[in-house]
Write a protein that holds these residues in place. Structure first.
Motif, mmCIF file in Angstrom:
data_model
loop_
_atom_site.group_PDB
_atom_site.id
_atom_site.type_symbol
_atom_site.label_atom_id
_atom_site.label_comp_id
_atom_site.label_asym_id
_atom_site.label_seq_id
_atom_site.Cartn_x
_atom_site.Cartn_y
_atom_site.Cartn_z
ATOM 1 N N ALA A 35 0.792 -1.348 0.023
ATOM 2 C CA ALA A 35 -0.093 -0.015 -0.089
ATOM 3 C C ALA A 35 0.857 1.303 0.035
ATOM 4 C CB ALA A 35 -1.082 -0.031 1.211
ATOM 5 N N SER A 36 0.180 2.452 0.064
ATOM 6 C CA SER A 36 0.747 3.712 0.406
ATOM 7 C C SER A 36 0.570 4.469 1.083
ATOM 8 C CB SER A 36 1.142 4.240 -1.357
ATOM 9 O OG SER A 36 1.879 5.524 -1.134
ATOM 10 N N VAL A 47 -2.607 16.112 6.954
ATOM 11 C CA VAL A 47 -3.386 14.975 6.796
ATOM 12 C C VAL A 47 -2.555 13.809 6.387
ATOM 13 C CG1 VAL A 47 -5.617 16.272 6.455
ATOM 14 C CG2 VAL A 47 -4.146 15.540 4.262
ATOM 15 N N LEU A 48 -3.145 12.612 6.515
ATOM 16 C CA LEU A 48 -2.633 11.256 6.002
ATOM 17 C C LEU A 48 -3.367 10.983 4.738
ATOM 18 C CD1 LEU A 48 -1.341 9.415 8.953
ATOM 19 C CD2 LEU A 48 -0.092 10.740 7.503
ATOM 20 N N VAL A 49 -2.829 10.683 3.692
ATOM 21 C CA VAL A 49 -3.474 9.749 2.705
ATOM 22 C C VAL A 49 -3.133 8.562 2.453
ATOM 23 C CG1 VAL A 49 -4.129 10.011 0.117
ATOM 24 C CG2 VAL A 49 -3.627 12.001 1.471
ATOM 25 N N PHE A 50 -3.850 7.612 2.207
ATOM 26 C CA PHE A 50 -3.719 6.163 1.982
ATOM 27 C C PHE A 50 -4.156 5.569 0.927
ATOM 28 C CE2 PHE A 50 -4.496 1.726 3.168
ATOM 29 C CZ PHE A 50 -3.329 1.299 3.621
ATOM 30 N N SER A 51 -3.413 4.583 0.422
ATOM 31 C CA SER A 51 -3.887 3.874 -0.937
ATOM 32 C C SER A 51 -3.851 2.401 -0.830
ATOM 33 C CB SER A 51 -3.540 4.494 -2.137
ATOM 34 O OG SER A 51 -2.243 4.228 -2.309
ATOM 35 N N ASN A 52 -4.681 1.563 -1.319
ATOM 36 C CA ASN A 52 -4.417 0.044 -1.153
ATOM 37 C C ASN A 52 -5.900 -0.371 -2.132
ATOM 38 O OD1 ASN A 52 -6.504 0.261 0.424
ATOM 39 N ND2 ASN A 52 -5.812 -1.657 1.806
ATOM 40 N N SER A 85 -6.649 -4.521 -9.119
ATOM 41 C CA SER A 85 -5.804 -3.220 -8.988
ATOM 42 C C SER A 85 -4.895 -4.057 -7.673
ATOM 43 C CB SER A 85 -6.335 -2.024 -8.580
ATOM 44 O OG SER A 85 -7.165 -2.337 -7.461
ATOM 45 N N ALA A 86 -3.521 -3.597 -7.668
ATOM 46 C CA ALA A 86 -2.650 -4.052 -6.752
ATOM 47 C C ALA A 86 -1.640 -2.720 -6.247
ATOM 48 C CB ALA A 86 -1.645 -5.241 -7.424
ATOM 49 N N TYR A 87 -0.401 -3.034 -6.267
ATOM 50 C CA TYR A 87 0.506 -2.280 -5.526
ATOM 51 C C TYR A 87 0.281 -0.562 -6.138
ATOM 52 C CZ TYR A 87 3.717 -5.919 -4.198
ATOM 53 O OH TYR A 87 4.166 -6.875 -3.563
ATOM 54 N N SER A 88 0.479 0.204 -5.068
ATOM 55 C CA SER A 88 0.176 1.745 -5.465
ATOM 56 C C SER A 88 1.354 2.542 -4.740
ATOM 57 C CB SER A 88 -1.178 2.239 -5.024
ATOM 58 O OG SER A 88 -1.088 1.911 -3.512
ATOM 59 N N VAL A 98 -2.888 15.151 -5.315
ATOM 60 C CA VAL A 98 -2.022 13.889 -5.354
ATOM 61 C C VAL A 98 -2.031 13.285 -6.467
ATOM 62 C CG1 VAL A 98 -2.416 11.927 -3.948
ATOM 63 C CG2 VAL A 98 -2.704 14.204 -3.027
ATOM 64 N N GLY A 99 -1.013 12.582 -6.833
ATOM 65 C CA GLY A 99 -0.746 11.660 -7.816
ATOM 66 C C GLY A 99 -0.609 10.258 -7.295
ATOM 67 N N ILE A 100 -1.108 9.186 -8.207
ATOM 68 C CA ILE A 100 -0.966 8.005 -7.691
ATOM 69 C C ILE A 100 -0.587 7.067 -8.949
ATOM 70 C CG2 ILE A 100 -3.487 7.623 -8.177
ATOM 71 C CD1 ILE A 100 -3.231 5.404 -5.640
ATOM 72 N N LEU A 101 0.092 6.004 -8.663
ATOM 73 C CA LEU A 101 0.523 5.136 -9.618
ATOM 74 C C LEU A 101 0.410 3.776 -9.024
ATOM 75 C CD1 LEU A 101 2.136 5.514 -12.383
ATOM 76 C CD2 LEU A 101 4.297 4.669 -11.039
#
Length: 128
Positions: A35-36, A47-52, A85-88, A98-101
């Motif tokens: 995750a990220s 703030v905290l931003v979290f992706s998974n 979807s998987a790794y970010s 915010v950008g996300i790959l």
């Protein structure tokens, strides 16, 4: 069990000199996947931003969450991709967005790499 399919974490109150107990966070459901997490600024707040991939069993449902209290709670969330979807990896962009790959595809999460950008207002609007 939902706790077994959730991200584990620990909170430091002294800038990382020491850490509290490790515990599962049932708000951060996942199938065990990278995750990220990223600190960002939103409306003059830290703030905290979290992706998974927010699914308990499969790598799917790429979701972005935002915490206003250092990761204790995650009241805002938005789905970027409901499919495989998987790794970010998250990054704060120069314009404040915010950008996300992340990995994603039609039948498998490993078919391609996707880049998306979003504002934190968009995530905040995803409050349940």
């Amino acid at each position: 069990d939902r706790a077994e399919r959730a991200r584990k974490g620990s909170i430091s109150t002294d800038a990382g000199e020491s850490w509290g107990p490790v515990a599962s966070d049932p708000a951060l459901v996942e199938p065990i996947c990278q995750a990220s997490i990223r600190r960002a600024s939103w409306q003059n707040r830290d703030v905290l931003v979290f992706s998974n991939p927010a699914h308990g069993e499969r790598r799917e449902n790429m979701t972005v969450r935002m915490s206003l209290d250092g990761g204790r709670t995650w009241p805002s969330r938005r789905t970027l991709n409901a499919g495989p979807s998987a790794y970010s990896c998250l990054a704060e962009l120069p314009d404040g967005g915010v950008g996300i790959l992340y990995e994603a595809g039609e039948t498998s999460p490993y078919e391609g790499i996707v880049f998306a950008r979003f504002g934190l207002d968009w995530v905040a609007d995803g409050r349940p």
